[in-house]
Structures are given as C-alpha cells and as structure tokens.
Design an enzyme around this catalytic site. Structure first.
Site, PDB file in Angstrom:
ATOM      1  N   GLU A 233      50.602  17.222  27.837  1.00  0.00           N
ATOM      2  CA  GLU A 233      49.372  17.486  28.594  1.00  0.00           C
ATOM      3  C   GLU A 233      48.453  18.226  27.642  1.00  0.00           C
ATOM      4  O   GLU A 233      48.656  19.406  27.371  1.00  0.00           O
ATOM      5  CB  GLU A 233      49.682  18.292  29.854  1.00  0.00           C
ATOM      6  CG  GLU A 233      48.573  18.230  30.884  1.00  0.00           C
ATOM      7  CD  GLU A 233      47.574  19.347  30.729  1.00  0.00           C
ATOM      8  OE1 GLU A 233      46.487  19.077  30.140  1.00  0.00           O
ATOM      9  OE2 GLU A 233      47.838  20.470  31.154  1.00  0.00           O
ATOM     10  N   CYS A 267      42.132  23.316  31.374  1.00  0.00           N
ATOM     11  CA  CYS A 267      41.954  21.984  30.794  1.00  0.00           C
ATOM     12  C   CYS A 267      41.204  21.073  31.747  1.00  0.00           C
ATOM     13  O   CYS A 267      40.616  20.072  31.327  1.00  0.00           O
ATOM     14  CB  CYS A 267      43.302  21.388  30.414  1.00  0.00           C
ATOM     15  SG  CYS A 267      44.456  21.281  31.796  1.00  0.00           S
TER      16      CYS A 267
END
Length: 460
Positions: A233, A267
C-alpha cells in the site's frame, strides 16, 4: 542496558518515552519465535483464532480513550481524529474475527470427468509487517487482523516515530489470549537492516508494507530474491473533482474530511482539487473560510482541529511545495507561512490559480495544503486527475449521480468516493492501481493475501 529509541511529541519536540532500539539479530529472534508457534496457531480451529480477535476488539474498545491519547501524543493528530482512528482500527479486529471463520474453498468435477478438483486455502506462514506513522493503530490492525485470522504468525516493524501504540496493541492481543511469539514487535531506528534480515529469514513467506512508493520499490526488489508474497500500500496523489452542477456546500463538507483528516497526513488525503470554473470562486473562498476556522495546536488539546506534522522534515516539505507554487504564479488565499516557536506546525493553506508544473500537484503533500485548479469540463478534469503515476483514491462530486459514476469509471484509481469525503472501511477492499501498490487490505480480499491456494486432485 541496550540502546533505546526516544519517542517525541511533535507538538513540543519533548521526549515522551523510549523503546528498545533493536537490530537485525533481534528481528531474526522474533522471526524464529513466530516460526516455532506458527504450526500450532495454524492448526487451531478458526473459531479459536476468532475468539482471540474478538477479545482483542473488546479490550481495545474498552480502553479506546487510552489508545487515542497515546496516538495523539506520539503522532500529534488532533484528539478527535485519534478517537476516530481507534474506532476504525478496532473494527479490523472484529471484521477479521468474522472473516476468519469463512475461509472459502470449493469442490467440483474436472471437465474431463476423471477426477474431482478440491481447492482449499492454507496460511502462508510467517508474515513480515511494516507499518507507517500516520495511522499507528489502524495500519497495525489492518495487517495483524487478517494475518492472525488466516493462521499466520507475524513480526511487526512499526514506524520509528510511533512505536508506543504498536506495543500497546501487541499487549492487548496477548491479554486477549494470543500465544507468546505469535506477534513479535521490533522497534528500531535501523529500518533497512531490520527489514532485510526479516526478508532473508527462511520462515518468512510474506511482506506487507505500507509506506512510500520509493521504499516499496526497493522492498519489491529485495523480496524477489526469495519470491516472497508481497502486499504493498504505497503513495497517493488523490484528485478531488467538483463537477459542474455540484452542491458547493456538500463538496466543501467532503473536502474538509478528505483534506484535513489527520492534518492531511494520510495516503487517502485529497491532494489536488479540480473545480469547474462556474464553482471555483465559491469553492475556493469557502474552503479558505473553513480551513481558516480550524484551530491549530497540540493534538491532545480537545480544542485542536489540526495538530502538528510528524517532524521538521514534513514541515520543510510543505513549505517547499507552497513556495514553489507561489513562485510559479499561484495565489495564496490562506496560510502559507510556517509559524515561529517549538513544534512541527504548518498552517492550513489554500492556493488558487495553481499552474501546471507546480510540484504541489505532482508530489504527495502530506500536510494541510489544498491547491485548487480551475477546469472547464469533465474531460479536462478526468485528464488532469489521471495525469499521475499514482492511483490510490479519487473523489468526485457532481449534482447528478449518473454523471458522477460515469466520471468515476474513467478515473485510474483503486478506490473512488462519490459525493463523500471518506472512502476507508474495514469491509471494503483498500488498495490502488499503478504505482500506488499491489494487493488489497480490508474486506474478504485482505484475508486472501495471507493464504496460499492449494489444489488437490481427488479420484473416488
């Protein structure tokens, strides 16, 4: 006494605690311990593993305020954001307690009729888990939950800036009945050699990493030496589209969540705002008013709406991106001036008339900085949104749902939020396209990352 790593409050730069500063040998010891206990943990009934996760969820929920205060102290995020993170993080434990008892399999007849095809799933083994500082609880449970539910054991390397939350969560899991050695936590200031040691350990069969794209690429290369399973990720550069006909107030509501959660240090944070020309003035002015009303201060202060950035390097980056945009002709509506005094603070900032080529549109900002770009139609908005190597998440606001969904289908992102500023959910598959990562976390897909598929040909 061995070496220790000081943990700082980013609001004051004061030491709030210390943890062992471990090295590669300690990481190998933790992997050895995880390997010893893994066969028994894998052999345990799924319901037994589930019960441990349920109990951990209950303990975390009961001690939610303690965990939130710790997150706010070592991470700096506002207390309301820390409390929301605890709720989100705990839910991964409950979700995977439920998913762990529903591992799929199938039995069917081969097309040629000669045998049966039996497909089952087994734990991959020991997993190496590397988590970032921006969600010190949720990024741990999002990896540990499915790993343990699948029957894997794990070694966790938390971020250097936020190890205290990880250690507390490991204590809660042990109190919930997790066997000793099933989850090792290696706190360290020497991330590269520690992770290298884990990747070389013969029992480690998987790496799950959340962090920057640059580091993710390095780890993919190292993982290739042993053909390890990897779940990545990585970075994001999320566009936030406000299409013609949108409800500006609703879009502003979503923008405040997408931009300001955790002070922009996520993010999934909205990085670039593409707003139709007919709405640009109202949106930019409204965003500056709302962001300007946010109280900046120490995260643990209940009045704070935006805490400090994680360290001085993050402040330096935010200042560089804003200064570059202004030098290229962007107009400053709010903020843009780093304050004097202690702590790693940068004020909520809104930029308009941001030109092509500005670094703030190309780099992941990770700060409360909102660059607004005017667009003339949906085609331009989609083209600009997709003009990045990242593809984690995108946000779309439109007055008509069908229009929003048609645009969403054309966006190169693993996740799209339509008419809302929040996309994350433990029941949904989290992950990106392009250079934003590999694999998915959360949902049923997150469990499968920790399982090997086994095919058995059966003749009866």
């Amino acid at each position: 006494m061995g070496a220790h790593l000081d943990v700082l409050d980013p609001a004051t730069d004061e030491v709030i605690g210390s943890v062992p500063d471990l090295g590669p040998a300690d990481a190998l010891d933790a992997a050895d311990a995880a390997a010893r206990v893994q066969p028994a943990w894998a052999a345990a009934a799924p319901r037994e593993r589930s019960a441990v996760l349920v109990r951990a969820f209950e303990l975390m929920t009961a001690r939610a305020e303690e965990v939130a205060q710790l997150i706010s102290l070592e991470n700096g995020k506002a207390l309301h954001d820390a409390r929301a993170e605890v709720t989100y993080a705990a839910e991964f434990l409950r979700w995977y307690a439920e998913e762990g008892v529903r591992v799929p399999g199938r039995l069917g007849r081969a097309p040629g009729g000669g045998n049966r095809i039996l497909v089952s799933h087994r734990p991959i083994g020991v997993a190496a888990l590397v988590t970032p500082w921006n969600f010190p609880a949720a990024m741990v449970t999002r990896k540990v939950g499915p790993a343990l539910a699948a029957g894997c054991t794990a070694v966790l390397k938390p971020a250097e800036q936020t190890p205290l939350t990880a250690l507390l969560l490991a204590d809660l899991l042990r109190e919930a009945g997790l066997p000793d050695g099933a989850l090792g936590v290696v706190t360290t200031s020497r991330a590269a050699p520690v992770v290298d040691a884990l990747l070389a350990h013969p029992a480690v069969r998987m790496l799950s990493f959340t962090g920057s794209t640059e580091v993710g690429k390095l780890l993919l290369r190292r993982s290739a030496d042993r053909v390890l399973r990897t779940a990545m990720e990585l970075g994001g550069n999320a566009p936030f589209l406000v299409l013609e006909g949108s409800d500006v107030d609703a879009a502003l509501d979503g923008a405040m969540v997408a931009k300001m959660r955790g002070g922009g240090q996520a993010c999934t944070a909205a990085n670039r705002f593409y707003v139709h020309r007919s709405l640009a003035d109202a949106f930019s002015t409204g965003l500056a008013e709302r962001m300007g009303a946010v109280v900046v201060g120490r995260g643990s202060d209940p009045a704070t709406g935006c805490g400090p950035l994680v360290d001085t390097a993050a402040v330096d980056k935010a200042a560089r991106l804003v200064d570059d945009a202004r030098a290229r002709g962007a107009r400053l509506l709010l903020g843009g001036q780093r304050p004097d005094g202690p702590g790693c603070f940068y004020p909520p900032t809104v930029l308009t008339d941001v030109p092509d080529g500005a670094a703030v549109l190309a780099e992941e900002v990770f700060a409360p900085v909102a660059p607004v770009v005017v667009v003339d139609d949906d085609e331009q908005a989609v083209a600009l949104a997709n003009d990045t190597e990242h593809g984690l998440v995108a946000y779309v606001y439109a007055g008509e749902l069908g229009r929003a969904l048609r645009v969403a289908e054309r966006l190169e992102a693993g996740m799209v939020a339509v008419n809302r500023g929040l996309v994350s959910d433990p029941a949904a598959p989290f992950g990106g396209t392009k250079e934003s990562g590999l694999g998915r976390e959360g949902s049923a897909e997150g469990l499968l990352e920790y399982l090997e598929t086994t095919y058995t040909a059966v003749d009866w």
